[in-house]
Design an enzyme around this catalytic site. Structure first.
Site, PDB file in Angstrom:
ATOM      1  CE1 TYR A  88      39.168  39.209  32.081  1.00 53.47           C
ATOM      2  CE2 TYR A  88      39.122  41.157  31.191  1.00 53.47           C
ATOM      3  CZ  TYR A  88      38.308  40.064  31.008  1.00 53.47           C
ATOM      4  OH  TYR A  88      38.151  39.286  29.948  1.00 53.47           O
ATOM      5  CD  GLU A 122      50.733  45.955  58.398  1.00 57.59           C
ATOM      6  OE1 GLU A 122      49.768  46.591  58.427  1.00 57.59           O
ATOM      7  OE2 GLU A 122      50.877  45.619  57.096  1.00 57.59           O
TER       8      GLU A 122
END
Length: 212
Positions: free
Chosen positions: A120, A74
């Site tokens: 976050y 990948e």
């Protein structure tokens, strides 16, 4: 120890940390990081918990394999981020449980599949787009990442898992961890009334903490 040797050691160390805490299992997941003269990448079918730094794949600036074991099948996903986001220094692809669970849910917003419940995820990951399903190893997924034009630092591959980029190896790993924890919150709170960050609050975070 030269820069490449240090990066090899750090890549193996971060990979083991992810594996030991259940962010990857078996031979799932792959990580890449940029060098001055190319890239390092975890080998195909390797386990993130048991990497030999000396055997980590090295690719040249044109993504040709030059040393070490054969790189992940990948690699095209990583290359697409490096080529469309010049600030990218590392890419992390995991099959972490909650992010993958979210990628399988039929009613996820494909334009913003990790809701802004905490500051976050906005600060470290940004808006996460869901990409259409392709079988693992199908380079069409890389074309989809390129089609985003570098606008997203992270994506979710449908029924597969997250791919996250960062300005360096620690940043990419920490962002991948933050994405997983935010996906966990999204799954746990799925049937609850949730106070999401407002658009104004999100824009304030984007201004104060620009990704990349």
């Amino acid at each position: 120890m030269n820069a490449e040797s240090r990066l090899r050691e750090n890549l193996a160390r971060f990979a083991k940390s992810l594996f030991d805490r259940g962010f990857s299992v078996g031979s799932a997941g792959n990580i890449s990081a940029a060098l001055d003269d190319g890239f390092l990448m975890t080998p195909t079918n390797s386990c993130l918990g048991f990497l030999d730094p000396a055997r980590i794949s090295k690719l040249d600036a044109g993504w040709r394999h030059v040393s070490g074991d054969r790189p992940s099948k990948e690699a095209f996903l990583h290359r697409a981020f490096f080529e469309t986001r010049p600030q990218t220094g590392a890419v992390v692809h995991l099959h972490s449980t909650f992010a993958t669970a979210l990628s399988c849910m039929a009613d996820v917003d494909p334009e913003n599949c990790i809701p802004a419940m905490t500051p976050y995820v906005v600060m470290r990951v940004g808006q996460v787009k869901l990409l259409s399903y392709f079988r693992p190893g199908d380079e069409c997924a890389g074309d989809l990442v390129r089609g985003l034009g570098g606008k997203h630092a992270a994506v979710l591959l449908a029924n597969h898992g997250p791919v996250v980029s960062g300005r360096d190896l620690p940043s990419a790993v920490f962002a991948a961890e933050e994405l997983e924890e935010s996906a966990k919150l999204a799954v746990i709170l799925r049937n609850e009334r949730v106070r999401y960050l407002t658009p104004t609050e999100v824009e304030d975070l984007k201004t104060a903490f620009p990704i990349g």
